[in-house]
Scaffold this active site. Structure first.
Site, PDB file in Angstrom:
ATOM      1  N   GLU A   1       0.716  -1.141   0.003  1.00  0.00           N
ATOM      2  CA  GLU A   1       0.087  -0.366   0.084  1.00  0.00           C
ATOM      3  C   GLU A   1       0.821   1.313   0.137  1.00  0.00           C
ATOM      4  O   GLU A   1       0.602   2.231  -0.628  1.00  0.00           O
ATOM      5  CB  GLU A   1      -0.927   0.071   1.273  1.00  0.00           C
ATOM      6  CG  GLU A   1      -1.842  -0.982   1.045  1.00  0.00           C
ATOM      7  CD  GLU A   1      -2.818  -1.350   2.631  1.00  0.00           C
ATOM      8  OE1 GLU A   1      -3.749  -1.861   2.800  1.00  0.00           O
ATOM      9  OE2 GLU A   1      -2.127  -0.986   3.707  1.00  0.00           O
TER      10      GLU A   1
ATOM     11  N   ASP B   1     -11.484  -6.814  -1.904  1.00  0.00           N
ATOM     12  CA  ASP B   1     -12.410  -8.377  -2.000  1.00  0.00           C
ATOM     13  C   ASP B   1     -13.618  -7.965  -1.480  1.00  0.00           C
ATOM     14  O   ASP B   1     -14.049  -7.039  -0.760  1.00  0.00           O
ATOM     15  CB  ASP B   1     -11.451  -9.592  -1.458  1.00  0.00           C
ATOM     16  CG  ASP B   1     -11.378  -9.023  -0.135  1.00  0.00           C
ATOM     17  OD1 ASP B   1     -11.462  -9.974   0.588  1.00  0.00           O
ATOM     18  OD2 ASP B   1     -10.491  -8.115   0.150  1.00  0.00           O
TER      19      ASP B   1
END
Length: 224
Positions: A12, A191
């Site tokens: 990230e 997800d």
């Protein structure tokens, strides 16, 4: 405005460092989980003294309207793995630490700017680097990587309205609340566990679409 962004993981951090190259924004990696997130937020506040803090990175999504690569902006945040019981205080809610709000509210100004961005994206698709939607709502946090539908069902059983689940945002919000620092979480959906099988969507996200997913965070920061 001095803006601090906190992420949990190296991947990230790498994505956002590329997105914010050349901008005067501090991006720190705190590590995974609530304790690391709180320590990272306190360190950023003490050292950098930001005007606001953004929790960024990815999260699992919840809801029929949520898709991978959508962005969820926190209107409020709570812990999904905190329960203080009723022995002392019958008014404390599930997810609430006694003596603190049941839900941490996002900063009103930052939330308003996120809504302006959502409307701008809907009006002008050129602002988006890929097809996605921007949602605001509840983000819940706990020390629990949601890699099965059973785990997700337990979480949404307590918080059916939650739009996203992560492992850091509420802890950063908690720290910002105590320090009176404006806060918002801006999370890309990697997800949707109730539609996933053994976290395959999560792995596909990082291998296929992650490099297109964080530019909207820059569009948000440019507005504030």
């Amino acid at each position: 405005m001095k803006i601090g962004i906190i992420v949990a993981m190296d991947k990230e951090l790498q994505q956002l460092q590329q997105v914010f190259a050349g901008m005067d924004v501090r991006i720190d990696k705190c590590g995974i989980g609530k304790v690391n997130a709180a320590l990272g937020a306190q360190r950023m506040i003490s050292e950098f003294r930001p005007d606001c803090i953004i929790s960024s990175g990815c999260a699992g999504g919840n809801g029929d309207d949520i898709e991978v690569q959508d962005v969820v902006v926190s209107s409020e945040l709570a812990y999904h793995d905190v329960y203080c019981g009723t022995a002392v205080d019958h008014g404390t809610q599930y997810g609430q630490v006694q003596g603190l709000p049941a839900r941490f509210k996002a900063d009103a100004y930052l939330l308003r700017k996120s809504e302006e961005l959502r409307m701008a994206i809907e009006a002008d698709a050129s602002l988006a680097t890929h097809h996605f939607s921007l949602h605001s709502g509840l983000i819940v946090t706990g020390d629990w990587f949601v890699d099965s539908q059973e785990k997700m069902r337990e979480i949404v059983g307590h918080f059916p309205e939650a739009k996203a689940v992560d492992m850091e945002s509420a802890a950063i919000a908690h720290t910002c609340y105590i320090n009176k620092v404006p806060f918002i979480s801006f999370r890309v959906i990697s997800d949707v566990p109730l539609r996933d099988n053994k976290a395959q969507q999560y792995h596909d996200f990082w291998s296929q679409v992650a490099d297109r997913s964080f530019h909207v965070t820059r569009s948000f920061v440019e507005r504030i």
